[in-house]
Design a protein around this motif. Structure first.
Motif, PDB file in Angstrom:
ATOM      1  N   GLU A  88     -14.740  -4.318 -35.520  1.00  0.00           N
ATOM      2  CA  GLU A  88     -14.771  -3.351 -34.319  1.00  0.00           C
ATOM      3  C   GLU A  88     -15.767  -1.846 -34.736  1.00  0.00           C
ATOM      4  OE1 GLU A  88     -12.114  -0.173 -31.577  1.00  0.00           O
ATOM      5  OE2 GLU A  88     -11.052  -1.320 -33.048  1.00  0.00           O
ATOM      6  N   VAL A  89     -16.767  -1.987 -33.957  1.00  0.00           N
ATOM      7  CA  VAL A  89     -17.743  -0.820 -34.187  1.00  0.00           C
ATOM      8  C   VAL A  89     -17.607   0.677 -33.459  1.00  0.00           C
ATOM      9  CG1 VAL A  89     -20.206  -0.203 -34.067  1.00  0.00           C
ATOM     10  CG2 VAL A  89     -19.361  -2.681 -34.354  1.00  0.00           C
ATOM     11  N   PHE A  90     -17.322   1.263 -34.182  1.00  0.00           N
ATOM     12  CA  PHE A  90     -17.203   2.720 -33.542  1.00  0.00           C
ATOM     13  C   PHE A  90     -18.543   3.432 -33.183  1.00  0.00           C
ATOM     14  CE2 PHE A  90     -13.176   1.775 -35.658  1.00  0.00           C
ATOM     15  CZ  PHE A  90     -12.308   1.798 -34.934  1.00  0.00           C
ATOM     16  N   PRO A  91     -18.573   4.048 -32.084  1.00  0.00           N
ATOM     17  CA  PRO A  91     -19.916   5.057 -31.769  1.00  0.00           C
ATOM     18  C   PRO A  91     -20.048   6.366 -32.359  1.00  0.00           C
ATOM     19  CG  PRO A  91     -18.423   5.162 -29.881  1.00  0.00           C
ATOM     20  CD  PRO A  91     -17.667   4.321 -31.025  1.00  0.00           C
ATOM     21  N   THR A  92     -20.030   5.990 -33.699  1.00  0.00           N
ATOM     22  CA  THR A  92     -20.238   7.329 -34.484  1.00  0.00           C
ATOM     23  C   THR A  92     -21.675   7.435 -35.078  1.00  0.00           C
ATOM     24  OG1 THR A  92     -19.499   6.491 -36.555  1.00  0.00           O
ATOM     25  CG2 THR A  92     -17.820   7.438 -34.814  1.00  0.00           C
ATOM     26  N   VAL A  93     -21.984   8.482 -35.562  1.00  0.00           N
ATOM     27  CA  VAL A  93     -23.340   8.623 -36.103  1.00  0.00           C
ATOM     28  C   VAL A  93     -23.239   8.919 -37.700  1.00  0.00           C
ATOM     29  CG1 VAL A  93     -25.689   9.871 -36.351  1.00  0.00           C
ATOM     30  CG2 VAL A  93     -24.623   9.353 -33.972  1.00  0.00           C
ATOM     31  N   PRO A  94     -23.490   8.022 -38.571  1.00  0.00           N
ATOM     32  CA  PRO A  94     -23.934   6.340 -38.340  1.00  0.00           C
ATOM     33  C   PRO A  94     -22.636   5.694 -37.862  1.00  0.00           C
ATOM     34  CG  PRO A  94     -23.559   6.863 -40.604  1.00  0.00           C
ATOM     35  CD  PRO A  94     -23.443   8.278 -39.926  1.00  0.00           C
ATOM     36  N   PRO A  95     -23.046   4.551 -37.266  1.00  0.00           N
ATOM     37  CA  PRO A  95     -21.809   3.847 -36.746  1.00  0.00           C
ATOM     38  C   PRO A  95     -21.058   3.352 -37.963  1.00  0.00           C
ATOM     39  CG  PRO A  95     -23.955   3.019 -35.982  1.00  0.00           C
ATOM     40  CD  PRO A  95     -24.240   4.076 -36.913  1.00  0.00           C
ATOM     41  N   SER A  96     -19.684   3.243 -37.754  1.00  0.00           N
ATOM     42  CA  SER A  96     -18.728   3.023 -38.633  1.00  0.00           C
ATOM     43  C   SER A  96     -18.081   1.383 -38.217  1.00  0.00           C
ATOM     44  CB  SER A  96     -17.651   3.827 -39.079  1.00  0.00           C
ATOM     45  OG  SER A  96     -16.882   4.353 -37.709  1.00  0.00           O
ATOM     46  N   VAL A  97     -17.430   0.834 -38.914  1.00  0.00           N
ATOM     47  CA  VAL A  97     -17.218  -0.613 -38.650  1.00  0.00           C
ATOM     48  C   VAL A  97     -15.763  -0.832 -39.331  1.00  0.00           C
ATOM     49  CG1 VAL A  97     -17.609  -2.997 -38.559  1.00  0.00           C
ATOM     50  CG2 VAL A  97     -19.552  -1.593 -38.363  1.00  0.00           C
ATOM     51  N   GLU A  98     -14.849  -1.404 -38.661  1.00  0.00           N
ATOM     52  CA  GLU A  98     -13.589  -1.414 -38.939  1.00  0.00           C
ATOM     53  C   GLU A  98     -13.202  -2.884 -39.135  1.00  0.00           C
ATOM     54  OE1 GLU A  98     -10.113   1.545 -38.757  1.00  0.00           O
ATOM     55  OE2 GLU A  98      -9.628   0.067 -37.254  1.00  0.00           O
ATOM     56  N   TYR A  99     -12.612  -3.509 -39.979  1.00  0.00           N
ATOM     57  CA  TYR A  99     -12.175  -4.871 -39.853  1.00  0.00           C
ATOM     58  C   TYR A  99     -10.455  -4.960 -39.924  1.00  0.00           C
ATOM     59  CZ  TYR A  99     -17.237  -5.940 -41.182  1.00  0.00           C
ATOM     60  OH  TYR A  99     -18.383  -5.841 -40.950  1.00  0.00           O
ATOM     61  N   ARG A 100     -10.035  -6.014 -39.254  1.00  0.00           N
ATOM     62  CA  ARG A 100      -8.568  -6.165 -39.099  1.00  0.00           C
ATOM     63  C   ARG A 100      -8.440  -7.729 -38.853  1.00  0.00           C
ATOM     64  NH1 ARG A 100      -9.612  -3.234 -34.719  1.00  0.00           N
ATOM     65  NH2 ARG A 100      -8.212  -1.533 -35.702  1.00  0.00           N
ATOM     66  N   LEU A 101      -7.481  -8.260 -39.168  1.00  0.00           N
ATOM     67  CA  LEU A 101      -7.065  -9.651 -39.110  1.00  0.00           C
ATOM     68  C   LEU A 101      -6.824  -9.777 -37.436  1.00  0.00           C
ATOM     69  CD1 LEU A 101      -4.412 -10.755 -41.589  1.00  0.00           C
ATOM     70  CD2 LEU A 101      -6.647 -11.077 -41.626  1.00  0.00           C
ATOM     71  N   ALA A 102      -7.424 -10.895 -36.979  1.00  0.00           N
ATOM     72  CA  ALA A 102      -7.220 -11.333 -35.692  1.00  0.00           C
ATOM     73  C   ALA A 102      -5.752 -12.093 -35.617  1.00  0.00           C
ATOM     74  CB  ALA A 102      -8.630 -12.349 -35.295  1.00  0.00           C
ATOM     75  N   PRO A 103      -5.582 -12.313 -34.329  1.00  0.00           N
ATOM     76  CA  PRO A 103      -4.286 -13.029 -34.348  1.00  0.00           C
ATOM     77  C   PRO A 103      -4.028 -14.497 -35.232  1.00  0.00           C
ATOM     78  CG  PRO A 103      -4.477 -12.126 -32.142  1.00  0.00           C
ATOM     79  CD  PRO A 103      -5.778 -11.864 -33.052  1.00  0.00           C
ATOM     80  N   PRO A 104      -5.082 -15.311 -34.957  1.00  0.00           N
ATOM     81  CA  PRO A 104      -5.094 -16.419 -35.913  1.00  0.00           C
ATOM     82  C   PRO A 104      -5.019 -15.948 -37.368  1.00  0.00           C
ATOM     83  CG  PRO A 104      -6.695 -16.640 -34.291  1.00  0.00           C
ATOM     84  CD  PRO A 104      -6.354 -15.352 -34.413  1.00  0.00           C
TER      85      PRO A 104
END
Length: 127
Positions: A88-104
């Protein structure tokens, strides 16, 4: 003495079983693909961390000792392409990205939990 005199192979190559060439069916097997993915050096480390909570890229980089930024990026992209991790990319300056487990990925980690328990139990017996 030679093999002809004793019947005993003289080189390790003579002991080896023939290595079958993987068939197309073998290569398409979902179990083969999963085992290859899990056999990757960083995959289980990253999945284990992400099973606890979402992480930002730099948090993951700090949490995994010895992984380069390039390898972290490649592994996360592969896990995302496999559908195990969401980005997931967050619209910040600079952009921040977060990773999480998907359901699978969550389902996979639930399935791997008994295997991890088995490994811990058997490591205690051996030590």
């Amino acid at each position: 003495m030679s093999t002809a005199h004793t019947g005993v192979p003289t080189s390790p190559a003579e002991h080896a079983l023939p290595v079958p060439v993987p068939s197309e069916e073998y290569e398409r097997c979902p179990v083969t693909g999963l085992l290859r993915r899990l056999g990757d050096k960083w995959t289980l480390v990253l999945l284990s961390l992400l099973a606890r909570r979402p992480y930002r890229f730099n948090e993951l980089h700090r949490a995994v000792e010895g992984i380069s930024q390039r390898m972290l990026t490649r592994t996360l992209r592969t896990l995302e392409a496999d559908g195990l991790v969401e980005r997931e990319v967050f619209p910040t300056v600079p952009p921040s990205v977060e990773y999480r487990l998907a359901p699978p990925g969550v389902s996979l980690m639930r399935s791997l939990s008994p295997l991890a328990t088995w490994a811990v139990e058997h490591a205690r017996r051996a030590g």
